[in-house]
Design an enzyme around this catalytic site. Structure first.
Site, PDB file in Angstrom:
ATOM      1  N   ASP A  63      24.772  10.757  41.052  1.00 53.82           N
ATOM      2  CA  ASP A  63      25.646  10.062  40.104  1.00 53.82           C
ATOM      3  C   ASP A  63      24.737   9.203  39.228  1.00 53.82           C
ATOM      4  O   ASP A  63      24.071   8.290  39.734  1.00 53.82           O
ATOM      5  CB  ASP A  63      26.647   9.198  40.874  1.00 53.82           C
ATOM      6  CG  ASP A  63      27.628   8.459  39.956  1.00 53.82           C
ATOM      7  OD1 ASP A  63      27.298   8.223  38.771  1.00 53.82           O
ATOM      8  OD2 ASP A  63      28.713   8.088  40.435  1.00 53.82           O
ATOM      9  N   VAL A  64      24.686   9.500  37.931  1.00 55.66           N
ATOM     10  CA  VAL A  64      23.718   8.817  37.059  1.00 55.66           C
ATOM     11  C   VAL A  64      24.020   7.338  36.869  1.00 55.66           C
ATOM     12  O   VAL A  64      23.184   6.600  36.338  1.00 55.66           O
ATOM     13  CB  VAL A  64      23.633   9.493  35.672  1.00 55.66           C
ATOM     14  CG1 VAL A  64      22.997  10.867  35.786  1.00 55.66           C
ATOM     15  CG2 VAL A  64      25.003   9.567  35.002  1.00 55.66           C
ATOM     16  N   ASN A  90      22.110  13.769  28.876  1.00 56.07           N
ATOM     17  CA  ASN A  90      23.265  14.431  28.271  1.00 56.07           C
ATOM     18  C   ASN A  90      24.602  13.925  28.796  1.00 56.07           C
ATOM     19  O   ASN A  90      25.619  14.078  28.125  1.00 56.07           O
ATOM     20  CB  ASN A  90      23.146  15.945  28.521  1.00 56.07           C
ATOM     21  CG  ASN A  90      24.409  16.691  28.171  1.00 56.07           C
ATOM     22  OD1 ASN A  90      24.738  16.867  27.007  1.00 56.07           O
ATOM     23  ND2 ASN A  90      25.136  17.129  29.193  1.00 56.07           N
ATOM     24  N   TYR A 154      33.842   4.305  23.232  1.00 55.57           N
ATOM     25  CA  TYR A 154      32.883   5.405  23.097  1.00 55.57           C
ATOM     26  C   TYR A 154      31.866   5.102  22.011  1.00 55.57           C
ATOM     27  O   TYR A 154      30.653   5.212  22.229  1.00 55.57           O
ATOM     28  CB  TYR A 154      33.646   6.691  22.781  1.00 55.57           C
ATOM     29  CG  TYR A 154      32.771   7.892  22.508  1.00 55.57           C
ATOM     30  CD1 TYR A 154      32.146   8.566  23.549  1.00 55.57           C
ATOM     31  CD2 TYR A 154      32.597   8.374  21.215  1.00 55.57           C
ATOM     32  CE1 TYR A 154      31.355   9.679  23.312  1.00 55.57           C
ATOM     33  CE2 TYR A 154      31.804   9.486  20.963  1.00 55.57           C
ATOM     34  CZ  TYR A 154      31.196  10.142  22.016  1.00 55.57           C
ATOM     35  OH  TYR A 154      30.406  11.239  21.765  1.00 55.57           O
ATOM     36  N   LYS A 158      27.726   4.578  22.330  1.00 54.59           N
ATOM     37  CA  LYS A 158      26.794   5.474  21.640  1.00 54.59           C
ATOM     38  C   LYS A 158      25.925   4.702  20.638  1.00 54.59           C
ATOM     39  O   LYS A 158      24.758   5.065  20.423  1.00 54.59           O
ATOM     40  CB  LYS A 158      27.556   6.603  20.944  1.00 54.59           C
ATOM     41  CG  LYS A 158      28.199   7.587  21.897  1.00 54.59           C
ATOM     42  CD  LYS A 158      27.170   8.341  22.732  1.00 54.59           C
ATOM     43  CE  LYS A 158      27.800   9.433  23.577  1.00 54.59           C
ATOM     44  NZ  LYS A 158      26.796  10.194  24.351  1.00 54.59           N
TER      45      LYS A 158
END
Length: 268
Positions: A63-64, A90, A154, A158
């Site tokens: 799990d990143v 990614n 989001y 980003k």
């Protein structure tokens, strides 16, 4: 063209979608692709599919958002291959929500998934990437360059990823390559109905791919090929479609004019 034979490429979120296509393209160029994700069954299915094309693919489970798990995964990779040449951050998640309804916890969740996970993976992979003059590829979005209605958490995450990538270019080891990829909506099988549930109380445009932006869906295979080429040529950024650069320049030059053009670009 760079020789990728026997080079090791780690792709987070590599079992499906764009991540799978990135792993596939590097593999078709001779690289060993390592897919990182949370579900062993999905990872194994993806590795089997790549193996059917003659690509050497391996998987590691993590799990990143959990540093301890990423650390173990990278150690497993190094123990097996003794090198790491490319890290592709990614993993990412999008949403549809109005700014008034987006809680602090909602913003925090997206920062963990879309931004801090990349910081974690990059920091842990860096000692190994330095040895190979390696590459860090961060998958952003057009939303990393401009806000858009109903994408608040989001977009914020980003934007942070874009800033971090720039910081790496300024302060990271000079022998390494850092690239930010900012694509429009990438085509997927559920693109037309993916956000219907989340956006049921929002305007119709929010249910559309890219939240109603007038941009065509991008082939994940085409984008993956550009990413491999970008690593070969050590590009700093990929913005796709290219015409989006005009909007970003306009926003920097004249925010009111840029906002007007953004509204003109909305469907619905």
């Amino acid at each position: 063209m760079k020789n990728w034979k026997e080079k090791v490429v780690l792709v987070t979120g590599g079992s499906a979608g764009l991540g799978f296509h990135i792993a596939r393209q590097f593999g078709l160029h001779g690289a060993i692709t390592v897919l990182l994700g949370r579900q062993q069954s999905s990872l194994q299915d993806a590795c089997n599919e790549l193996a059917n094309e003659g690509i050497r693919a391996e998987s590691v489970v993590a799990d990143v958002t959990l540093e301890s798990q990423v650390s173990v995964a990278i150690k497993q990779l190094i123990d097996k291959f003794s090198r790491l040449d490319v890290l592709v951050n990614n993993v990412g998640r999008s949403t549809r929500i109005s700014l008034q309804e987006a809680t602090v916890d909602e913003f925090r969740k997206f920062m963990e998934i879309n931004f801090l996970s990349a910081v974690t993976c990059t920091r842990l992979a860096m000692p190994h990437l330095i040895k190979t003059d390696g590459h860090v590829v961060n998958i952003g979005s057009l939303a990393a360059k401009t806000a858009w209605p109903y994408l608040g958490p989001y977009s914020a995450s980003k934007f942070a990823l874009a800033s971090y990538t720039h910081q790496l270019r300024l302060e990271g080891p000079k022998n390494m390559h850092y690239m930010l990829v900012c694509p429009g909506p990438v085509r997927r099988h559920d693109s037309g109905e993916r956000y219907h549930s989340e956006a049921k109380h929002l305007p119709e445009q929010a249910k559309l791919p890219a939240a109603g932006a007038k941009v065509e869906g991008i082939s994940p295979d085409v984008l993956a090929k550009k990413i491999v080429r970008g690593c070969e040529r050590r590009w700093r950024e990929i913005i796709f479609p290219l015409r989006a650069r005009f909007l970003f320049t306009l926003l920097a030059y004249s925010p009111p004019l840029g906002d007007w053009l953004l509204r003109r670009m909305m469907r619905g």
